[in-house]
Design an enzyme around this catalytic site. Structure first.
Site, PDB file in Angstrom:
ATOM      1  N   HIS A  30      -9.308   0.843   5.353  1.00 41.29           N
ATOM      2  CA  HIS A  30      -8.006   1.037   6.019  1.00 41.29           C
ATOM      3  C   HIS A  30      -8.212   1.976   7.207  1.00 41.29           C
ATOM      4  O   HIS A  30      -9.037   2.898   7.143  1.00 41.29           O
ATOM      5  CB  HIS A  30      -7.009   1.632   5.023  1.00 41.29           C
ATOM      6  CG  HIS A  30      -5.604   1.629   5.526  1.00 41.29           C
ATOM      7  ND1 HIS A  30      -5.163   2.529   6.464  1.00 41.29           N
ATOM      8  CD2 HIS A  30      -4.551   0.821   5.254  1.00 41.29           C
ATOM      9  CE1 HIS A  30      -3.888   2.276   6.736  1.00 41.29           C
ATOM     10  NE2 HIS A  30      -3.496   1.251   6.014  1.00 41.29           N
ATOM     11  N   GLU A  32      -6.640   4.381   8.238  1.00 42.91           N
ATOM     12  CA  GLU A  32      -6.463   5.808   7.930  1.00 42.91           C
ATOM     13  C   GLU A  32      -7.713   6.379   7.265  1.00 42.91           C
ATOM     14  O   GLU A  32      -8.050   7.548   7.470  1.00 42.91           O
ATOM     15  CB  GLU A  32      -5.206   5.991   7.061  1.00 42.91           C
ATOM     16  CG  GLU A  32      -3.941   5.760   7.883  1.00 42.91           C
ATOM     17  CD  GLU A  32      -2.728   5.277   7.101  1.00 42.91           C
ATOM     18  OE1 GLU A  32      -2.747   5.336   5.860  1.00 42.91           O
ATOM     19  OE2 GLU A  32      -1.758   4.823   7.750  1.00 42.91           O
ATOM     20  N   GLY A  81       2.923  -1.225   4.223  1.00 42.37           N
ATOM     21  CA  GLY A  81       2.949   0.189   3.845  1.00 42.37           C
ATOM     22  C   GLY A  81       4.362   0.613   3.473  1.00 42.37           C
ATOM     23  O   GLY A  81       4.829   0.372   2.361  1.00 42.37           O
ATOM     24  N   GLY A  82       5.056   1.208   4.427  1.00 41.61           N
ATOM     25  CA  GLY A  82       6.372   1.818   4.174  1.00 41.61           C
ATOM     26  C   GLY A  82       7.348   0.920   3.435  1.00 41.61           C
ATOM     27  O   GLY A  82       8.039   1.380   2.510  1.00 41.61           O
ATOM     28  N   GLU A  85      -4.970  -5.293  10.826  1.00 45.38           N
ATOM     29  CA  GLU A  85      -3.967  -4.249  10.981  1.00 45.38           C
ATOM     30  C   GLU A  85      -4.227  -3.476  12.277  1.00 45.38           C
ATOM     31  O   GLU A  85      -5.050  -2.542  12.299  1.00 45.38           O
ATOM     32  CB  GLU A  85      -4.049  -3.265   9.812  1.00 45.38           C
ATOM     33  CG  GLU A  85      -3.798  -3.872   8.465  1.00 45.38           C
ATOM     34  CD  GLU A  85      -3.254  -2.843   7.498  1.00 45.38           C
ATOM     35  OE1 GLU A  85      -2.146  -3.021   7.022  1.00 45.38           O
ATOM     36  OE2 GLU A  85      -3.934  -1.834   7.263  1.00 45.38           O
ATOM     37  N   ASN A 126       0.867  -1.183   0.000  1.00 45.39           N
ATOM     38  CA  ASN A 126       0.000   0.000   0.000  1.00 45.39           C
ATOM     39  C   ASN A 126       0.903   1.233   0.000  1.00 45.39           C
ATOM     40  O   ASN A 126       1.527   1.536   1.011  1.00 45.39           O
ATOM     41  CB  ASN A 126      -0.875  -0.036   1.266  1.00 45.39           C
ATOM     42  CG  ASN A 126      -1.682   1.230   1.468  1.00 45.39           C
ATOM     43  OD1 ASN A 126      -1.805   2.050   0.553  1.00 45.39           O
ATOM     44  ND2 ASN A 126      -2.237   1.395   2.666  1.00 45.39           N
ATOM     45  N   SER A 147       3.792  -2.447  10.270  1.00 44.58           N
ATOM     46  CA  SER A 147       5.252  -2.452  10.475  1.00 44.58           C
ATOM     47  C   SER A 147       5.909  -3.773  10.088  1.00 44.58           C
ATOM     48  O   SER A 147       6.854  -4.217  10.741  1.00 44.58           O
ATOM     49  CB  SER A 147       5.589  -2.073  11.925  1.00 44.58           C
ATOM     50  OG  SER A 147       5.159  -0.745  12.191  1.00 44.58           O
ATOM     51  N   LYS A 194      -0.027   4.235  -0.171  1.00 41.02           N
ATOM     52  CA  LYS A 194      -0.724   5.384   0.448  1.00 41.02           C
ATOM     53  C   LYS A 194      -0.553   6.630  -0.442  1.00 41.02           C
ATOM     54  O   LYS A 194      -0.499   6.493  -1.655  1.00 41.02           O
ATOM     55  CB  LYS A 194      -0.194   5.615   1.857  1.00 41.02           C
ATOM     56  CG  LYS A 194      -0.141   4.348   2.692  1.00 41.02           C
ATOM     57  CD  LYS A 194       0.086   4.633   4.138  1.00 41.02           C
ATOM     58  CE  LYS A 194       0.279   3.335   4.890  1.00 41.02           C
ATOM     59  NZ  LYS A 194       0.240   3.476   6.320  1.00 41.02           N
ATOM     60  N   GLY A 232       2.831   1.954  10.721  1.00 40.15           N
ATOM     61  CA  GLY A 232       3.802   3.041  10.564  1.00 40.15           C
ATOM     62  C   GLY A 232       4.529   3.416  11.836  1.00 40.15           C
ATOM     63  O   GLY A 232       5.163   4.475  11.900  1.00 40.15           O
TER      64      GLY A 232
HETATM   65  C1  PEP Z   1      -0.499  -0.066   6.030  1.00 37.52           C
HETATM   66  O1  PEP Z   1      -0.494   1.019   5.519  1.00 37.52           O
HETATM   67  O2  PEP Z   1      -1.460  -0.801   5.818  1.00 37.52           O
HETATM   68  C2  PEP Z   1       0.648  -0.488   6.838  1.00 37.52           C
HETATM   69  C3  PEP Z   1       0.586  -1.666   7.400  1.00 37.52           C
HETATM   70  O3  PEP Z   1       1.687   0.375   6.958  1.00 37.52           O
HETATM   71  P1  PEP Z   1       3.163   0.055   7.542  1.00 37.52           P
HETATM   72  O4  PEP Z   1       3.619  -1.237   6.917  1.00 37.52           O
HETATM   73  O5  PEP Z   1       4.008   1.213   7.112  1.00 37.52           O
HETATM   74  O6  PEP Z   1       3.036  -0.063   9.025  1.00 37.52           O
END
Ligand code: PEP
Length: 249
Positions: A93, A95, A230-231, A163, A9, A209, A11, A169
């Site tokens: 999600h 967010e 994500g990251g 999640e 993702n 993470s 984002k 993050g």
């Molecule tokens: C996400 O955006 O769904 C996520 C899990 O981000 P990250 O891996 O950066 O924690």
């Protein structure tokens, strides 16, 4: 029996220049066993589709509207995302739930809209830190699952992503026992509602993470069929070892 899924993702990150990462990922992972999905910003979907044609990487969107068209400034309908190259859409999600006030009922309506366009819905669920600490994690997850998933969910049209909000993050990750507890619970809840055949076909992703250094142990955890990342999905050099760990699990 369930194909593993590594979903990235991006984002609100990435412009045209970042498509080199997608190209690099498609090249590096051309023989991966796991399904690989990248969800870039919608602005990049068409170009990403050109780049990943005939590759092992498929594409998804990060949200869709529940309606097919109409007066919804700034929103995108499932049919538009499909046309732009998405096969999948992330829905609910945390967010989106936090920044846009999305309730589970809204997520369910969006899921129905995604299915109508043959998009697979990745439906996200997760507790806040306060909910984890007051012992209500399974209650929260159970309620979100029940209200976010419409009738008609199957292993083909739906993926569930657990999640924890506090793990996204932040570099914080639940213990493996905590991940297993929620994933086992999700499988059991799905079995009760949809029957064993559907429940056993549905992929359950962990997200929050996930990094190259912790991926292998997370993928060895009960009922974890992959990750929503994500990251660490932004760079091929970070995402590739996660995919390799998933292939090896
Ligand atoms: C996400 O955006 O769904 C996520 C899990 O981000 P990250 O891996 O950066 O924690």
């Amino acid at each position: 029996m369930r194909q593993k899924l590594a979903a990235g993702n991006w984002k609100m990150n990435g412009t045209g220049a970042d498509l080199v990462e997608l190209k690099a990922l498609a090249k590096a992972q051309s023989t991966a066993k796991s399904e690989i999905l990248i969800c870039p910003p919608a602005t990049l979907l068409s170009r990403a589709a050109e780049l990943t044609r005939d590759s092992a990487v498929s594409l998804g969107a990060q949200d869709c509207h529940a309606a097919n068209s109409g007066a919804h400034t700034g929103d995108l309908a499932a049919v538009m995302l499909k046309e732009a190259g998405a096969s999948t859409v992330i829905l609910g999600h945390s967010e989106r739930r936090a920044d846009h006030g999305e309730t589970s009922a809204i997520v369910a309506a969006k899921t129905t809209a995604a299915w109508a366009e043959q998009l697979t819905a990745i439906v996200c669920l997760g507790e806040t830190l306060a909910e984890r600490e007051d012992g209500s994690t399974l209650k929260v997850i159970g309620n979100q699952l029940a209200a976010s998933l419409p009738k008609g969910a199957t292993g083909e049209n739906t993926v569930i992503a657990y999640e924890p909000v506090w793990a996204i993050g932040t570099g914080k990750v639940p213990s493996l026992a905590q991940i297993a507890e929620v994933h086992d619970f999700l499988r059991a809840e799905l079995t009760t509602r949809f029957g064993a055949e559907v429940a056993n076909a549905m992929r359950l992703l962990y997200g929050g993470s996930v990094k190259p250094g912790n991926a292998a142990e997370i993928f060895a955890t009960s009922n974890v069929d992959g990750a929503l990342v994500g990251g660490a999905s932004l760079k091929s050099a970070d995402f590739s070892p996660i995919i390799q760990a998933l292939d090896a699990s």
